[in-house]
Motif scaffolding. Sequence first.
Motif, PDB file in Angstrom:
ATOM      1  N   ALA A   4      36.341  82.407  66.734  1.00 21.98           N
ATOM      2  CA  ALA A   4      35.852  81.253  67.495  1.00 21.98           C
ATOM      3  C   ALA A   4      34.879  81.739  68.576  1.00 21.98           C
ATOM      4  N   ALA A   5      35.286  81.700  69.856  1.00 19.27           N
ATOM      5  CA  ALA A   5      34.323  82.010  70.930  1.00 19.27           C
ATOM      6  C   ALA A   5      33.674  83.383  70.755  1.00 19.27           C
ATOM      7  N   ARG A   6      34.392  84.327  70.163  1.00 20.09           N
ATOM      8  CA  ARG A   6      33.809  85.674  70.080  1.00 20.09           C
ATOM      9  C   ARG A   6      32.718  85.775  69.029  1.00 20.09           C
ATOM     10  N   VAL A   7      32.621  84.779  68.134  1.00 14.37           N
ATOM     11  CA  VAL A   7      31.468  84.730  67.223  1.00 14.37           C
ATOM     12  C   VAL A   7      30.199  84.555  68.078  1.00 14.37           C
ATOM     13  N   LEU A   8      30.287  83.648  69.061  1.00 10.05           N
ATOM     14  CA  LEU A   8      29.129  83.418  69.935  1.00 10.05           C
ATOM     15  C   LEU A   8      28.897  84.636  70.827  1.00 10.05           C
ATOM     16  N   GLU A  50      22.711  81.142  56.974  1.00  8.07           N
ATOM     17  CA  GLU A  50      24.125  80.772  57.035  1.00  8.07           C
ATOM     18  C   GLU A  50      24.954  81.962  57.508  1.00  8.07           C
ATOM     19  N   LEU A  51      25.714  81.750  58.594  1.00  2.58           N
ATOM     20  CA  LEU A  51      26.602  82.811  59.085  1.00  2.58           C
ATOM     21  C   LEU A  51      28.035  82.490  58.651  1.00  2.58           C
ATOM     22  N   VAL A  52      28.601  83.365  57.817  1.00  7.74           N
ATOM     23  CA  VAL A  52      30.026  83.251  57.458  1.00  7.74           C
ATOM     24  C   VAL A  52      30.774  84.042  58.530  1.00  7.74           C
ATOM     25  N   PRO A  53      31.618  83.360  59.359  1.00  7.69           N
ATOM     26  CA  PRO A  53      32.017  83.961  60.641  1.00  7.69           C
ATOM     27  C   PRO A  53      33.265  84.831  60.631  1.00  7.69           C
ATOM     28  N   TYR A  54      33.629  85.453  59.520  1.00  3.14           N
ATOM     29  CA  TYR A  54      34.926  86.127  59.448  1.00  3.14           C
ATOM     30  C   TYR A  54      34.887  87.552  60.025  1.00  3.14           C
ATOM     31  N   PHE A  55      34.450  87.650  61.294  1.00  2.49           N
ATOM     32  CA  PHE A  55      34.328  88.975  61.936  1.00  2.49           C
ATOM     33  C   PHE A  55      35.670  89.682  62.053  1.00  2.49           C
ATOM     34  N   GLU A  56      36.749  88.902  62.190  1.00  2.00           N
ATOM     35  CA  GLU A  56      38.080  89.508  62.408  1.00  2.00           C
ATOM     36  C   GLU A  56      39.005  89.268  61.216  1.00  2.00           C
ATOM     37  N   GLY A  57      38.447  89.230  60.002  1.00  2.00           N
ATOM     38  CA  GLY A  57      39.251  88.733  58.884  1.00  2.00           C
ATOM     39  C   GLY A  57      39.407  87.237  59.113  1.00  2.00           C
ATOM     40  N   ALA A 109      32.467  89.242  58.122  1.00  2.00           N
ATOM     41  CA  ALA A 109      31.414  88.244  58.331  1.00  2.00           C
ATOM     42  C   ALA A 109      30.181  88.607  57.512  1.00  2.00           C
ATOM     43  N   SER A 110      29.358  87.611  57.203  1.00  2.00           N
ATOM     44  CA  SER A 110      28.086  87.922  56.541  1.00  2.00           C
ATOM     45  C   SER A 110      27.041  86.875  56.907  1.00  2.00           C
ATOM     46  N   LEU A 111      25.788  87.297  56.726  1.00  2.00           N
ATOM     47  CA  LEU A 111      24.648  86.436  57.022  1.00  2.00           C
ATOM     48  C   LEU A 111      23.928  86.212  55.703  1.00  2.00           C
ATOM     49  N   ASN A 112      23.875  84.945  55.290  1.00  2.00           N
ATOM     50  CA  ASN A 112      23.308  84.640  53.971  1.00  2.00           C
ATOM     51  C   ASN A 112      21.970  83.923  54.097  1.00  2.00           C
ATOM     52  N   ALA A 113      21.230  83.983  52.979  1.00  2.00           N
ATOM     53  CA  ALA A 113      19.957  83.247  52.840  1.00  2.00           C
ATOM     54  C   ALA A 113      18.919  83.702  53.853  1.00  2.00           C
ATOM     55  N   MET A 114      18.856  85.026  54.072  1.00  2.00           N
ATOM     56  CA  MET A 114      17.811  85.558  54.962  1.00  2.00           C
ATOM     57  C   MET A 114      16.491  85.624  54.202  1.00  2.00           C
ATOM     58  N   THR A 115      15.489  84.979  54.757  1.00  2.00           N
ATOM     59  CA  THR A 115      14.134  85.131  54.223  1.00  2.00           C
ATOM     60  C   THR A 115      13.247  85.528  55.400  1.00  2.00           C
ATOM     61  N   LEU A 116      11.995  85.881  55.099  1.00  2.00           N
ATOM     62  CA  LEU A 116      11.098  86.231  56.209  1.00  2.00           C
ATOM     63  C   LEU A 116      10.938  85.022  57.130  1.00  2.00           C
ATOM     64  N   MET A 125      30.469  79.010  63.215  1.00  2.00           N
ATOM     65  CA  MET A 125      31.743  78.975  63.941  1.00  2.00           C
ATOM     66  C   MET A 125      32.354  77.570  63.852  1.00  2.00           C
ATOM     67  N   LEU A 126      31.520  76.532  64.092  1.00  4.40           N
ATOM     68  CA  LEU A 126      32.037  75.155  64.026  1.00  4.40           C
ATOM     69  C   LEU A 126      32.453  74.783  62.597  1.00  4.40           C
ATOM     70  N   GLY A 127      31.739  75.325  61.617  1.00  2.00           N
ATOM     71  CA  GLY A 127      32.101  75.070  60.212  1.00  2.00           C
ATOM     72  C   GLY A 127      33.492  75.611  59.914  1.00  2.00           C
ATOM     73  N   GLY A 128      33.817  76.760  60.492  1.00  2.00           N
ATOM     74  CA  GLY A 128      35.171  77.315  60.334  1.00  2.00           C
ATOM     75  C   GLY A 128      36.218  76.356  60.903  1.00  2.00           C
ATOM     76  N   LEU A 129      35.888  75.721  62.030  1.00  2.00           N
ATOM     77  CA  LEU A 129      36.840  74.777  62.639  1.00  2.00           C
ATOM     78  C   LEU A 129      36.936  73.488  61.827  1.00  2.00           C
TER      79      LEU A 129
END
Length: 428
Positions: free
Chosen positions: A287-291, A320-327, A338-345, A361-365
């Motif tokens: 949650a807050a630690r993602v930010l 898209e940030l998949v926020p699973y930094f801590e499992g 965690a992972s960052l998807n759909a990176m383009t230039l 983070m909000l999507g996780g909630l």
Amino acid sequence: MALVLGVDSSTQSCKVVVVDSVTGAIVRSGRAPHPDGTSVDPEAWWVALQQAIADAGGLDDIEAWAIGGQQHGMVALDAEGRVIRDALLWNDTRSAQAADDLIGEFGASVLADRTSLVPVASFTITKLRWLRDHEPDNAARVAAVALPHDWLTWRLRGFGPERPDLKELVTDRSDASGTGYWNPRTGEYDRELLVAALGHDAVLPRVLGARESVTDAAGRRVAPGAGDNAAVALGVGARTGDVVVSIGTSGTIFAVTDRGVADPSGIVAGFADAADGYLPLVCTLNAARVLDVIARLLDVDHDGLSTLALEASPGAGGLELVPYFEGERSPNLPEATASLNAMTLASTTRENLARAAVEGMLGGLRFGLDALRELGIPLDRVLLVGGGAQSGAVREIAPLVFGLPVEVPEAAEYVAVGMARQAASVLD
Ligand SMILES: Nc1ncnc2c1ncn2[C@@H]1O[C@H](COP(=O)(O)OP(=O)(O)O)[C@@H](O)[C@H]1O
Ligand SMILES: O=C(CO)[C@@H](O)[C@H](O)COP(=O)(O)O
């Protein structure tokens, strides 16, 4: 005017408020930091509690107090009242296998029926099984098991290694309901489950009713205390139809209900609340630690992150940030990263990254809101609290992600405020 004191011993810090019991006005406050890590020496919380109380002007003029705290942490005590090892916290995932083992032995539906929980690594029962499996000598020495708020209450009442009366440990319904060996429907400990986890029986804190109290060494009233989420519910005065979303170290999504919930899928924990009701809750580890982590990466403070996020368009250009930094616990993915998807230039800008952090983070909630809705719990409005609710971007983007009206109560330490209210309620 009687003064009462409420405490929030949370993951990252200890916060104290002193409140006028008649008007509810906060007259003093204090705080002290906690160490980082998912395995912590409880002595650090005791030191921080004393610092935070001193910072709030001390206990001399206080007539009653109550402690709320992070849920589930395993505080294992020996027969002399000494802490046996560092406490394993709610966000320590080493006991994921122990959770699977307990489910294998008893079955998810049986455990949901007996405790209103299906074990995940967060719950105390899995930490006791981990101790038995990995540190059998320590497990054999355990004479009593407490949670952070139980143990701090015991210490502040004057007990400890110098006065090791384990029978004086007390807790409340809400925190007992997060152990995995207490039944919210009967109000009784399930000792067969405790023994299955730890390998032997042990002293467990007496569960006080919402209006019961004990005393400290100076004769002050001491209310039962609570797990931090149940304390927030008291602090914000949550009613039927409200869903509280707390963005702290954990992200929690919960409602107050008259009837208990036993979800055999394990997504919704069927906790009790700190009054006479229930607190069905979904908890995310991220949650807050993602930010915090993305702000650090972008070399900005929280306001800077919020400004950047609001400069990007909804959807963050596809990033898209998949926020699973801590499992993750909800969904149950203890090994996830965690992972960052759909990176383009084009999509990879500072603004889009900031927005993707808030949206991810909000999507996780949102996962938690959907799970409560599926159980038929009425969700009319979101009450947004916790450190992350201070972010302008979070406040603005939350209604879009949640699809519900979002109200942000005036910024306050609602766990500590809830505990001060509970303390006021046990004064004559
Ligand atoms: N303005 C803000 N924007 C986003 N996050 C914030 C802001 N202010 C504080 N936080 C974060 O909130 C968290 C602390 O929130 P809190 O509810 O006190 O957590 P906990 O109860 O778990 O200790 C920290 O991670 C902190 O960095
Ligand atoms: O594990 C849970 C709830 O089940 C967490 O909500 C903890 O209670 C920690 O709370 P914070 O320190 O993040 O407030």
